[in-house]
Write an enzyme that holds these catalytic residues in place. Structure first.
Site: not given
Ligand code: BG6
Ligand code: MG
Length: 216
Positions: A10, A12, A47, A50, A117, A119, A171
């Site tokens: 992952d 972020d 996780g 958006r 994400s 981004n 996480d």
């Protein structure tokens, strides 16, 4: 134990310290909408995509808006988030992450990014981390957020590795669930109470040693 042939990471909160920026951006939006948003509540957004995150936030604040307004709010949150990540420096790569990526690649273990994400590429580019990954699956390639296993299964497919030979580093609670749903091993990064379903939990990739794969 199945032989570990691939590691799926992952982004972020595992490779980069951006989970805090997602939180700060959502908190700013919540304040503007007139309610408080706590770090504990934020665990539910980790996780999560958006738009799904926005749905959860609006429910918590008991705010009802039209779908046009929802799109505007999601864009607003992303502009706050983008502002935070624009100033990111390489010291925001999490402890041990780059070193561990180097070690696994040297050992011939394949690597993929598995993030929902949109981004993700911006962050990898900014911190020059692209070359550590054989395959990059991000929010632009998936239709289902975690705990759906899609993001990790696409990673395994791209690497041409059987899911049972993959280990996921995550996480988020829903991220660990996604790994389990994909039939993969999972290593939690962070709070062992929150990530209790993982095969094991460590504080950061700094604690990770390849020998620990023998514990899986
Ligand atoms: C995940 C984060 O990696 O990406 C979530 O844990 C975030 O908090 C999700 O909502 C989607 O991110 P983005 O950058 O597409 O808004
Ligand atoms: Mg994460």
């Amino acid at each position: 134990m199945s032989k570990i042939e691939a590691c799926i990471f992952d982004l972020d909160g595992v490779i980069v310290d951006t989970a805090k920026y997602h939180y700060l951006a959502w908190r700013k939006l919540a304040e503007e909408l007139g309610f408080q948003f706590t770090e504990e509540q934020n665990e539910r957004l980790k996780g999560v995509s958006r738009m799904e995150s926005l749905d959860i936030l609006l429910k918590l604040g008991e705010v009802k808006v039209s779908s046009e307004e929802k799109s505007r709010l999601a864009e607003k949150k992303n502009s706050y988030y983008f502002e935070y990540i624009s100033n990111m420096k390489s010291n925001e790569i999490l402890p041990g992450a780059e070193e561990f990526l180097k070690i696994v690649r040297e050992k011939g273990i394949k690597t993929a990014l598995g993030s929902v994400s949109k981004n993700a590429s911006t962050i990898l580019d900014k911190l020059s981390l692209n070359d550590y990954f054989d395959v990059i699956i991000d929010g632009n390639k998936v239709t289902h957020a975690k705990p759906n296993p899609e993001v990790f299964l696409l990673g395994a497919k791209g690497l041409n590795v059987n899911p049972k030979n993959c280990v996921v580093f995550e996480d988020a609670k829903v991220g660990i669930e996604a790994a389990i749903n994909a039939g993969m091993y999972s290593i939690g990064i962070g709070n062992s109470k929150i990530l209790s379903e993982a095969n094991f939990v460590i504080n950061s990739l700094e604690e990770m040693k390849l020998e620990r794969f023998n514990l899986l």
